[in-house]
Design an enzyme around this catalytic site. Sequence first.
Site, mmCIF file in Angstrom:
data_model
loop_
_atom_site.group_PDB
_atom_site.id
_atom_site.type_symbol
_atom_site.label_atom_id
_atom_site.label_comp_id
_atom_site.label_asym_id
_atom_site.label_seq_id
_atom_site.Cartn_x
_atom_site.Cartn_y
_atom_site.Cartn_z
ATOM 1 N N HIS A 92 0.808 -1.216 0.000
ATOM 2 C CA HIS A 92 0.000 0.000 0.000
ATOM 3 C C HIS A 92 0.844 1.270 0.000
ATOM 4 C CE1 HIS A 92 -3.993 -1.803 0.373
ATOM 5 N NE2 HIS A 92 -3.418 -2.725 1.134
ATOM 6 N N GLU A 128 -8.493 5.535 -6.263
ATOM 7 C CA GLU A 128 -7.541 5.811 -7.342
ATOM 8 C C GLU A 128 -8.188 6.596 -8.468
ATOM 9 O OE1 GLU A 128 -9.204 1.615 -8.003
ATOM 10 O OE2 GLU A 128 -8.675 2.930 -6.349
ATOM 11 N N ASP A 146 0.365 4.330 -2.516
ATOM 12 C CA ASP A 146 0.251 5.744 -2.145
ATOM 13 C C ASP A 146 1.233 6.592 -2.943
ATOM 14 O OD1 ASP A 146 -1.714 5.111 -0.367
ATOM 15 O OD2 ASP A 146 -0.455 5.246 1.426
#
Length: 285
Positions: free
Chosen positions: A168, A198, A172
Amino acid sequence: MILMTKSEVKMQEEKISKERLLWKLEKLRLEVSNLKQEQTDLELSVESLSLRAQQLEYLLSQSNEKLEAEISNRQSREKTLQFVIALLLREKADLEIMLETTIEHADIVEELLHDRCIRDPLTGLFNRGYLEKSLHREISRAQQNQRSLGAIVVDVDHFKRFNDTFGHEAGDLVLCELARFLQTESRPADIVCRYGGEEFLLILPESSLQVTQNHAEYLRQQVKQLQLHYGDRPLNNITISVGVALFPQHGTTAQAVFQMADAALYRAKSQGRDRVVVAELPVFE
């Protein structure tokens, strides 16, 4: 009738004088307290306006650079002047949005002063709340001026699979770099927002369908050129799917325009991703 001695009269006058003095002191104390409160309120207002003034100064600087390159005849000068005025009006409208948000969320004034109520904390782009207000505002302005307005919805392809593969934090990083890319490649008048997850939305005031579609295609192609690394691991094969819609051609309200762009995005994904799809014209029965 009771007669008072001179000393009694003097004492009575001194008592009255003291009472008047105490009353004046109390009045002054209240005035000082009010002035301190007004000073605190002014300091908050000054800090907020200072932040907006810095943004306005940056926008004006960018506009001045454009003016030097575009001013060649009277028509171009008038067009550029209208563009600058539009930016100033947008700044005024943004301040009004901040004021509305401040009234609605008085318990988080400190966060508002740092743009936390209108900015996405991860990417720094405008958030969904700001997007909804801005889209309504820009549609209303376009309708009033009889101008078109483009909407581009961007979604990162296979983002969940990307997160599962790299983690993750790497996901990011991709979102932050994509946000920076979209902001850099947009005009000063454009509004770039993170809609959620997203997914991003770009609002292009006074843009034709062809200009909007060309810009969407340019973004799609350039995203594939991004060279990203998470630690020593290259983050390759990043692609986006894009949906495009135009006011008033595809809808006359903010909700309608967004829904048409989002539906076009869904078709882009169902057709294999990594492509730009323009919204279909609405059918009226």
